[in-house]
Design a protein around this motif. Sequence first.
Motif, mmCIF file in Angstrom:
data_model
loop_
_atom_site.group_PDB
_atom_site.id
_atom_site.type_symbol
_atom_site.label_atom_id
_atom_site.label_comp_id
_atom_site.label_asym_id
_atom_site.label_seq_id
_atom_site.Cartn_x
_atom_site.Cartn_y
_atom_site.Cartn_z
ATOM 1 N N ASN A 109 0.821 -1.207 0.000
ATOM 2 C CA ASN A 109 0.000 0.000 0.000
ATOM 3 C C ASN A 109 0.860 1.265 0.000
ATOM 4 N N SER A 110 2.061 1.173 0.590
ATOM 5 C CA SER A 110 2.959 2.330 0.652
ATOM 6 C C SER A 110 4.314 1.894 1.203
ATOM 7 N N VAL A 111 5.308 2.750 0.961
ATOM 8 C CA VAL A 111 6.658 2.575 1.515
ATOM 9 C C VAL A 111 7.066 3.911 2.119
ATOM 10 N N TYR A 112 7.748 3.891 3.273
ATOM 11 C CA TYR A 112 8.035 5.156 3.941
ATOM 12 C C TYR A 112 9.194 5.014 4.920
ATOM 13 N N VAL A 113 9.581 6.163 5.471
ATOM 14 C CA VAL A 113 10.619 6.201 6.495
ATOM 15 C C VAL A 113 10.268 7.299 7.495
ATOM 16 N N GLY A 114 10.473 7.009 8.772
ATOM 17 C CA GLY A 114 10.270 7.993 9.830
ATOM 18 C C GLY A 114 11.567 8.223 10.576
ATOM 19 N N TRP A 115 11.849 9.493 10.882
ATOM 20 C CA TRP A 115 13.112 9.844 11.542
ATOM 21 C C TRP A 115 12.901 10.119 13.036
ATOM 22 N N PRO A 116 13.961 10.018 13.830
ATOM 23 C CA PRO A 116 13.842 10.257 15.276
ATOM 24 C C PRO A 116 13.384 11.667 15.640
ATOM 25 N N ASP A 117 13.548 12.645 14.729
ATOM 26 C CA ASP A 117 13.097 14.006 15.033
ATOM 27 C C ASP A 117 11.645 14.243 14.616
ATOM 28 N N GLY A 118 10.966 13.207 14.100
ATOM 29 C CA GLY A 118 9.563 13.334 13.702
ATOM 30 C C GLY A 118 9.353 13.575 12.223
ATOM 31 N N ASP A 119 10.432 13.713 11.452
ATOM 32 C CA ASP A 119 10.289 13.845 9.998
ATOM 33 C C ASP A 119 9.755 12.534 9.413
ATOM 34 N N PHE A 179 0.080 14.091 12.538
ATOM 35 C CA PHE A 179 0.725 12.787 12.370
ATOM 36 C C PHE A 179 2.170 12.843 12.852
ATOM 37 N N ASP A 180 2.524 11.908 13.708
ATOM 38 C CA ASP A 180 3.890 11.802 14.220
ATOM 39 C C ASP A 180 4.311 10.344 14.100
ATOM 40 N N PRO A 181 5.272 10.046 13.224
ATOM 41 C CA PRO A 181 5.657 8.640 13.023
ATOM 42 C C PRO A 181 6.147 7.976 14.304
ATOM 43 N N ARG A 182 6.711 8.758 15.213
ATOM 44 C CA ARG A 182 7.282 8.189 16.439
ATOM 45 C C ARG A 182 6.222 7.602 17.366
ATOM 46 N N LYS A 183 4.948 7.934 17.119
ATOM 47 C CA LYS A 183 3.860 7.421 17.952
ATOM 48 C C LYS A 183 3.131 6.240 17.315
ATOM 49 N N ARG A 184 3.563 5.862 16.121
ATOM 50 C CA ARG A 184 2.891 4.774 15.417
ATOM 51 C C ARG A 184 3.452 3.423 15.870
ATOM 52 N N PRO A 185 2.627 2.375 15.842
ATOM 53 C CA PRO A 185 3.067 1.068 16.364
ATOM 54 C C PRO A 185 4.275 0.497 15.640
ATOM 55 N N TRP A 186 4.374 0.708 14.332
ATOM 56 C CA TRP A 186 5.502 0.157 13.585
ATOM 57 C C TRP A 186 6.822 0.792 14.021
ATOM 58 N N TYR A 187 6.787 2.100 14.316
ATOM 59 C CA TYR A 187 8.013 2.804 14.733
ATOM 60 C C TYR A 187 8.428 2.360 16.137
ATOM 61 N N ILE A 188 7.461 2.286 17.022
ATOM 62 C CA ILE A 188 7.753 1.922 18.414
ATOM 63 C C ILE A 188 8.329 0.511 18.495
ATOM 64 N N GLN A 189 7.707 -0.426 17.770
ATOM 65 C CA GLN A 189 8.188 -1.811 17.816
ATOM 66 C C GLN A 189 9.567 -1.950 17.181
ATOM 67 N N ALA A 190 9.781 -1.260 16.060
ATOM 68 C CA ALA A 190 11.069 -1.379 15.370
ATOM 69 C C ALA A 190 12.208 -0.802 16.199
ATOM 70 N N GLN A 191 11.933 0.250 16.974
ATOM 71 C CA GLN A 191 12.978 0.843 17.802
ATOM 72 C C GLN A 191 13.436 -0.112 18.904
ATOM 73 N N LYS A 192 12.579 -1.046 19.268
ATOM 74 C CA LYS A 192 12.912 -1.979 20.344
ATOM 75 C C LYS A 192 13.527 -3.278 19.830
ATOM 76 N N ALA A 193 13.614 -3.431 18.520
ATOM 77 C CA ALA A 193 14.072 -4.705 17.952
ATOM 78 C C ALA A 193 15.299 -4.496 17.078
ATOM 79 N N ASP A 194 16.180 -5.473 17.099
ATOM 80 C CA ASP A 194 17.347 -5.439 16.224
ATOM 81 C C ASP A 194 17.006 -5.974 14.836
ATOM 82 N N GLU A 195 16.041 -6.875 14.781
ATOM 83 C CA GLU A 195 15.647 -7.469 13.511
ATOM 84 C C GLU A 195 14.406 -6.765 12.964
ATOM 85 N N GLN A 196 14.086 -7.083 11.734
ATOM 86 C CA GLN A 196 12.875 -6.539 11.124
ATOM 87 C C GLN A 196 11.646 -7.080 11.852
#
Length: 376
Positions: A109-119, A179-196
Amino acid sequence: MPQNPAPRSAKRPFRLSALITLTTLLLTGTLLTLFQYHQLSRVMLSTSAELFERLNVQVETQLKILYQPPSQSLNLLSLGDLAKTRELSERLPHLPSFAQVLQDNPQLNSVYVGWPDGDYLMLRPLLAADNQNRFDAPEQASLMAWHVQNENGERSVTFLFMSQQLSIIEARLMADDGFDPRKRPWYIQAQKADEQIATLPYSFFSTRQFGTTLAKRAPNGAVFGADLTLGMLSKTLHEQRITPSSKLLIYSGDGTVIAYQDIQRLQHTAQANDLSLKRFNQLGSTLLAALAMDGYRQERRITRELEGRNWIIQQQRIGLRGIQDTYLAVLVPEDELLADAYRIRSQSIWLSVAIFLVLLPILWFAGRLRRQPDFK
């Protein structure tokens, strides 16, 4: 002088013999037909276990095909230079990489990237009419980039409508939707994991569609993601149906339906207009509601009479990324599974009747010939 015709009583044994012969043929044909039907039904039912197992393998294989290619693409994107950029002008040259991922993986459906500063930077296809209408896109636009920039505490949101070749057709400044990517579930989970990681199904922010996200954290903390809608998972199930009325669904251990052939039945509006997924006893099917009464964590193969039909039901645990406790339920009406046996039985019965009807006038005519007087 001509001989007198044989008495009528002399012809009765012939008629009786003919009737007995015809009746015997009809009964024999019927018995053979029923025996053939019974044996064929037994064979088809005994091989249905193999059929269900093969279906289970096919579904798991198709799910891997949906997930594996975009997963590999995310790993490569996370190692690139896009994660190190700070401005939109630096990020635009990297959009061809996103476009290539979407082209190679039409299920996304989409591809994206979120940065630690909220970009945030997303690229999505606009080929579907609902996306064109949802974002009021120009008719000639094929892709849309969504960029969020945080600078000195101020946020700017930009939509870029692009051609298939990524030429900008229209740049549109949008109101800040929070919209803040840092609050989305995918961002939060990925920050806690070393793997995809792969998320549980949730409602996407911009489209309110349900889906799951693959996400991978880059070395500098940026998180790359790709969305896969539940509609694509449901389409995979629809393509694997055994018979026209068969039902396939994937659900979690608590009964939440993740994929079903009728995607519109999967979600409903809860309080405060929040969307949530249904459990399979809420899909409007008395069949599924009755099945849910036995509990959701079932691994079995049973036959049940429901909705006026006998159903062969198999529930089996499968592997689905991001959801450890996942099950596949397959429900097939027995009459459709045995449709070939029913057809052969009907054809055989009608063939026996046809033979009876053909022989009846022949024997009747033969009897008439025997009643002709002999003038020798």
